[in-house]
Enzyme design. Structure first.
Site, PDB file in Angstrom:
ATOM      1  N   ASP A  10       0.876  -1.173   0.000  1.00 51.59           N
ATOM      2  CA  ASP A  10       0.000   0.000   0.000  1.00 51.59           C
ATOM      3  C   ASP A  10       0.916   1.225   0.000  1.00 51.59           C
ATOM      4  O   ASP A  10       2.130   1.114   0.194  1.00 51.59           O
ATOM      5  CB  ASP A  10      -0.889  -0.014   1.260  1.00 51.59           C
ATOM      6  CG  ASP A  10      -1.807   1.200   1.323  1.00 51.59           C
ATOM      7  OD1 ASP A  10      -2.375   1.569   0.286  1.00 51.59           O
ATOM      8  OD2 ASP A  10      -1.940   1.795   2.409  1.00 51.59           O
ATOM      9  N   SER A  11       0.296   2.400  -0.150  1.00 51.94           N
ATOM     10  CA  SER A  11       1.077   3.627  -0.077  1.00 51.94           C
ATOM     11  C   SER A  11       1.586   3.885   1.343  1.00 51.94           C
ATOM     12  O   SER A  11       2.526   4.650   1.530  1.00 51.94           O
ATOM     13  CB  SER A  11       0.212   4.810  -0.509  1.00 51.94           C
ATOM     14  OG  SER A  11      -0.942   4.870   0.293  1.00 51.94           O
ATOM     15  N   TYR A  42      -1.019   8.533  -2.350  1.00 49.94           N
ATOM     16  CA  TYR A  42      -1.086   8.277  -3.787  1.00 49.94           C
ATOM     17  C   TYR A  42      -2.370   8.874  -4.391  1.00 49.94           C
ATOM     18  O   TYR A  42      -2.406   9.231  -5.562  1.00 49.94           O
ATOM     19  CB  TYR A  42      -1.127   6.765  -4.064  1.00 49.94           C
ATOM     20  CG  TYR A  42       0.166   6.010  -3.955  1.00 49.94           C
ATOM     21  CD1 TYR A  42       1.324   6.570  -3.420  1.00 49.94           C
ATOM     22  CD2 TYR A  42       0.231   4.683  -4.402  1.00 49.94           C
ATOM     23  CE1 TYR A  42       2.503   5.833  -3.328  1.00 49.94           C
ATOM     24  CE2 TYR A  42       1.408   3.957  -4.325  1.00 49.94           C
ATOM     25  CZ  TYR A  42       2.538   4.520  -3.781  1.00 49.94           C
ATOM     26  OH  TYR A  42       3.699   3.789  -3.705  1.00 49.94           O
ATOM     27  N   GLY A  43      -3.412   8.909  -3.578  1.00 49.34           N
ATOM     28  CA  GLY A  43      -4.758   9.132  -4.103  1.00 49.34           C
ATOM     29  C   GLY A  43      -5.046  10.515  -4.657  1.00 49.34           C
ATOM     30  O   GLY A  43      -6.073  10.733  -5.292  1.00 49.34           O
ATOM     31  N   CYS A  73      -4.501  -1.568  -1.729  1.00 50.33           N
ATOM     32  CA  CYS A  73      -4.651  -0.132  -1.953  1.00 50.33           C
ATOM     33  C   CYS A  73      -5.755   0.054  -2.988  1.00 50.33           C
ATOM     34  O   CYS A  73      -5.642  -0.449  -4.119  1.00 50.33           O
ATOM     35  CB  CYS A  73      -3.324   0.442  -2.464  1.00 50.33           C
ATOM     36  SG  CYS A  73      -3.428   2.205  -2.862  1.00 50.33           S
ATOM     37  N   THR A  75      -6.603   2.751  -4.472  1.00 46.57           N
ATOM     38  CA  THR A  75      -6.153   3.641  -5.539  1.00 46.57           C
ATOM     39  C   THR A  75      -5.375   2.867  -6.604  1.00 46.57           C
ATOM     40  O   THR A  75      -5.665   2.954  -7.799  1.00 46.57           O
ATOM     41  CB  THR A  75      -5.255   4.742  -4.928  1.00 46.57           C
ATOM     42  OG1 THR A  75      -5.984   5.369  -3.860  1.00 46.57           O
ATOM     43  CG2 THR A  75      -4.861   5.769  -5.952  1.00 46.57           C
ATOM     44  N   GLU A 152      -2.390   8.593   8.558  1.00 49.12           N
ATOM     45  CA  GLU A 152      -0.924   8.465   8.602  1.00 49.12           C
ATOM     46  C   GLU A 152      -0.336   9.230   9.780  1.00 49.12           C
ATOM     47  O   GLU A 152       0.746   8.911  10.266  1.00 49.12           O
ATOM     48  CB  GLU A 152      -0.297   8.969   7.291  1.00 49.12           C
ATOM     49  CG  GLU A 152      -0.562   8.073   6.092  1.00 49.12           C
ATOM     50  CD  GLU A 152       0.186   6.731   6.122  1.00 49.12           C
ATOM     51  OE1 GLU A 152       1.327   6.696   6.607  1.00 49.12           O
ATOM     52  OE2 GLU A 152      -0.402   5.731   5.676  1.00 49.12           O
ATOM     53  N   CYS A 184     -10.993   2.852   0.323  1.00 47.77           N
ATOM     54  CA  CYS A 184      -9.554   3.036   0.532  1.00 47.77           C
ATOM     55  C   CYS A 184      -9.209   2.220   1.765  1.00 47.77           C
ATOM     56  O   CYS A 184      -9.930   2.270   2.774  1.00 47.77           O
ATOM     57  CB  CYS A 184      -9.258   4.516   0.769  1.00 47.77           C
ATOM     58  SG  CYS A 184      -7.614   4.862   1.409  1.00 47.77           S
ATOM     59  N   THR A 185      -8.105   1.474   1.697  1.00 45.86           N
ATOM     60  CA  THR A 185      -7.777   0.571   2.805  1.00 45.86           C
ATOM     61  C   THR A 185      -7.375   1.313   4.080  1.00 45.86           C
ATOM     62  O   THR A 185      -7.304   0.710   5.149  1.00 45.86           O
ATOM     63  CB  THR A 185      -6.649  -0.399   2.392  1.00 45.86           C
ATOM     64  OG1 THR A 185      -5.564   0.377   1.859  1.00 45.86           O
ATOM     65  CG2 THR A 185      -7.149  -1.385   1.346  1.00 45.86           C
ATOM     66  N   HIS A 186      -7.110   2.616   3.978  1.00 48.90           N
ATOM     67  CA  HIS A 186      -6.845   3.386   5.200  1.00 48.90           C
ATOM     68  C   HIS A 186      -8.122   3.583   6.026  1.00 48.90           C
ATOM     69  O   HIS A 186      -8.058   3.779   7.237  1.00 48.90           O
ATOM     70  CB  HIS A 186      -6.299   4.781   4.860  1.00 48.90           C
ATOM     71  CG  HIS A 186      -4.835   4.828   4.561  1.00 48.90           C
ATOM     72  ND1 HIS A 186      -4.294   4.315   3.407  1.00 48.90           N
ATOM     73  CD2 HIS A 186      -3.795   5.357   5.261  1.00 48.90           C
ATOM     74  CE1 HIS A 186      -2.978   4.535   3.408  1.00 48.90           C
ATOM     75  NE2 HIS A 186      -2.664   5.164   4.528  1.00 48.90           N
TER      76      HIS A 186
END
Ligand code: DGL
Length: 269
Positions: A10-11, A42-43, A73, A75, A152, A184-186
């Site tokens: 992932d990012s 990234y998005g 991810c 994105t 993050e 989004c996986t976040h």
């Protein structure tokens, strides 16, 4: 075969939502994770940049001994999955299709909401996957560019996160959706806030979890599951280790100190 690893990338931290699921459903698997923390997010970037970053990320992971890759991810899965699948013969699974399928299964009123990054929403990937499964479903999608930086930086709860979330989910609430894709996986890291704001009548679909389930099913079908009881896990990041370790440890509910390493991946082509 059993000593091979599952690669996940992932990012940044988001792919850990898939790792947490993999650790639960396939505890014997060796996992190697790459979070491109030096270049997150990234998005908000162009398709070309996201594709370039994604190919470099996968090239790094393919230097490990892998039996499958989870593109954790939304994105990257939205804009570069076929390119990534073209780089290797092992299964490369993205989050979009399995997550769309789970949402279509869950909705009762045929109104699905999508929360994703700007690139994901603009790509129309989830919308297309849903339309293919059930064209009668109506979709309302919102880009949430503040969510990844909030996660993050550890703002998983609290006033700032709630205010941003209230703004982003309003169009979905107005549309009366009963199911929301956390595209989004976040975003599953923000589940406590999102569940509270949406309330009981709305089902949240976790893209990291659905992709992990889909990958497990492929490995099971292909007879490639590990027979061990406890797999090894290694985490690589492209920037500062400590920030990642702290938030990741909190989210995975175990310390990963000593398992995280900073790497410089090749960025030439
Ligand atoms: N977890 C990534 C996703 O699923 C976040 C992308 C970003 O870095 O903006 O889309």
């Amino acid at each position: 075969m059993s000593e091979l690893q599952i690669g996940v990338f992932d990012s940044g931290l988001g792919g850990l939502t898939a790792v947490r699921e993999l650790m639960q459903i396939l505890p014997g698997e060796n996992l190697v994770y790459f979070g491109d923390t030096a270049r997150v997010p990234y998005g908000t970037r162009s398709r070309d940049t996201i594709r370039t970053f994604a190919l470099q990320d996968l090239r790094f992971l393919l230097e490990q001994d892998l039996k499958a890759v989870l593109v954790a991810c939304g994105t990257v899965s939205s804009v570069a999955l076929p390119d990534l699948q073209g780089m290797t013969d092992i299964p490369v699974v993205g989050v979009v299709q399995p997550t769309a399928a789970a949402a279509c299964n869950a909705t009762k009123n045929k109104k699905i909401g999508i929360l994703g990054t700007s690139a994901t929403v603009k790509s129309g990937s989830y919308q297309a996957a849903i339309a293919e499964i059930d064209p009668e479903i109506t979709v309302t999608a919102t880009a949430c560019p503040l969510f990844v930086p909030l996660v993050e930086n550890g703002y998983l709860e609290g006033q700032i996160t709630e205010l941003a979330a209230m703004e982003y989910i309003k169009p979905l609430q107005d549309a009366g959706v009963d199911t929301v894709i956390l595209g989004c996986t976040h975003y599953p890291l923000l589940k406590p806030v999102l569940s509270k704001l949406f309330g009981d009548g709305v089902t949240l679909i976790d893209s990291g979890r659905e992709a992990a389930l889909a990958l497990a099913e492929i490995l099971r079908r292909e007879g490639k599951l590990s027979q061990k009881s406890e797999g090894k896990r290694r985490y690589f990041v492209s920037d500062e280790v400590s920030n990642f370790s702290n938030i990741a440890g909190m989210f995975l509910e175990r310390s990963i100190d000593g398992q995280v390493e900073k790497v410089t991946i090749r960025t030439d082509d």
